[in-house]
Design a protein around this motif. Structure first.
Motif, mmCIF file in Angstrom:
data_model
loop_
_atom_site.group_PDB
_atom_site.id
_atom_site.type_symbol
_atom_site.label_atom_id
_atom_site.label_comp_id
_atom_site.label_asym_id
_atom_site.label_seq_id
_atom_site.Cartn_x
_atom_site.Cartn_y
_atom_site.Cartn_z
ATOM 1 N N TYR A 173 -25.972 8.138 -31.394
ATOM 2 C CA TYR A 173 -26.632 6.990 -30.780
ATOM 3 C C TYR A 173 -27.441 6.282 -31.865
ATOM 4 C CZ TYR A 173 -25.854 8.976 -26.080
ATOM 5 O OH TYR A 173 -25.305 9.471 -24.922
ATOM 6 N N LYS A 178 -24.055 3.286 -26.567
ATOM 7 C CA LYS A 178 -24.619 4.045 -27.683
ATOM 8 C C LYS A 178 -25.780 3.342 -28.375
ATOM 9 C CE LYS A 178 -21.967 7.733 -27.723
ATOM 10 N NZ LYS A 178 -22.512 9.104 -27.649
ATOM 11 N N VAL A 237 -29.357 3.938 -21.397
ATOM 12 C CA VAL A 237 -29.028 4.587 -22.676
ATOM 13 C C VAL A 237 -30.153 5.498 -23.161
ATOM 14 C CG1 VAL A 237 -28.381 4.236 -25.089
ATOM 15 C CG2 VAL A 237 -27.383 2.780 -23.306
ATOM 16 N N ILE A 286 -30.181 9.701 -23.832
ATOM 17 C CA ILE A 286 -30.634 10.339 -25.067
ATOM 18 C C ILE A 286 -31.709 11.377 -24.766
ATOM 19 C CG2 ILE A 286 -31.823 9.940 -27.264
ATOM 20 C CD1 ILE A 286 -30.507 7.118 -27.264
#
Length: 379
Positions: free
Chosen positions: A241, A267, A339, A343
């Protein structure tokens, strides 16, 4: 039960007309059906989004997340909350290790006191490259010292959520491996790493690049042979990422578009990398021993040779993506909600049944009007 109505609910990068039902801090249902509820909010004509998640910020509103107090951390987080950030990782720059220890302690104590979700600290250094220091004070930069990082993690087992380091300084990936074993995100940044260094980091669990293109290495040559840097490694390896400072200053819109074109919206995470002076009228000063000035909508080193950090809040990032990069509002929002939630491995960032009810309301100008954290209205 709480019921929220809107004709612009951002669900799966589309706009949905209906209702969001919240119970016990969780999203219970997203539906077109109108059920009875004890508390009702009607935001027709306004956007309803998952709350923003900022993984990298040094403060705002005049409040810093280091060399400060618990109250300063709380106030800085609450300032960001007014701009839609419902989940935050207060970031700590290089300083003496006792200073970093104190900063982590303050962040941990701020959990539960701030109105937003404070997940833990993000340590940005001191195990970085002196050649890629950026605005970090070079005097505190060092290779990983095992006694140091073991002691601070043992002292604050839930206090650190993420750690930025330079993989080329991590012999055999030992530090990275330690972070992953302790459920801390290992992020490559402020780094002169070559692809071989990144391979070791990735093998040991590193899956994130800290502010891509800001203090990250690129292709170099040795005796005519080219070596990939951090930037090219990020593009080559799908596991990685990347986060970008999307204030429209650190990266011009066309570079933001290129990064997203290569990596894809799944990403790329948006961050503010904001300083404590974000949202204030401060024009110059000293940060961690480094002089800075604010002009052209960004914080620069005093000699104007580079940037020292941003003065953006989360809503500014969405404006950059929508107004200057051409993305739709739902797509821009995804990179500041869904996103970073992936993560961080938290059940946030989506308006979907079972997810935390961190919700924000904003208008066509992308100005945040209302904020809910775990179903409680806090703005």
């Amino acid at each position: 039960m709480l019921k929220i109505k809107s004709d612009k609910i951002i669900v799966n990068q589309t706009l949905f007309d209906g209702y969001v039902y919240v119970e016990n801090g969780k999203i219970k249902k997203v539906s077109e059906q109108d059920f009875e509820a004890e508390n009702v909010y009607d935001f027709t004509g306004k956007y309803l989004s998952a709350g923003f998640i900022d993984m990298h910020t040094h403060g705002a509103g005049g409040y810093a997340f280091m060399n400060s107090s618990v109250e300063d951390v709380v106030n800085g987080c609450d300032f960001h909350l007014q701009h839609g950030t419902t989940t935050i990782l207060p970031t700590v720059s290089c300083c003496d290790f006792n200073g970093m220890r104190n900063a982590v302690s303050n962040v941990e104590k701020a959990k539960g006191k701030a109105k937003s979700n404070v997940l833990g600290a993000h340590l940005e250094g001191p195990y970085i490259s002196p050649n890629q220091a950026g605005a970090q004070y070079p005097g505190f930069i060092t290779p990983p010292i095992k006694e140091q990082y073991e002691s601070i993690v043992n002292e604050f087992p839930n206090g650190i959520r993420r750690w930025t380091y330079a993989p080329e300084r991590d012999v055999n990936g030992e530090f990275c491996k330690f972070l992953i074993e302790h459920d801390i995100i290992a992020s490559a940044g402020h780094s002169d790493a070559k692809y071989s260094d990144m391979e070791v980091a990735i093998k040991n669990g590193c899956n994130l690049i800290t502010h891509l293109y800001s203090s990250t290495s690129t292709i170099t040559r040795e005796n005519g042979f080219r070596n990939l840097g951090v930037i090219e490694s990020a593009f080559l390896r799908d596991e990685l990422y990347v986060e970008i400072i999307a204030d429209g200053k650190h990266l011009p819109p066309e570079l933001i578009n290129m990064i997203i074109k290569i990596k894809g919206t799944d990403k790329v995470a948006l961050i503010t990398d904001s300083l404590d002076i974000a949202g204030t009228d401060v024009k110059e000063g000293v940060m961690s021993g480094t002089e800075f000035i604010v002009e052209d909508g960004v914080c620069k080193l005093k000699d104007r040779t580079g940037f020292a950090g941003s003065v953006a809040t989360a809503d500014c990032l969405i404006r950059t993506l929508v107004n200057h990069c051409g993305f739709s509002i739902p797509t821009a929002v995804k990179m500041l909600t869904e996103v970073p939630a992936k993560i961080l491995n938290v059940k946030k960032g989506k308006i979907q049944s079972g997810y935390d009810a961190d919700l924000i309301v904003f208008d066509d100008n992308l100005s945040v009007l209302d904020v809910f954290v775990l179903g409680e209205k806090v703005k």
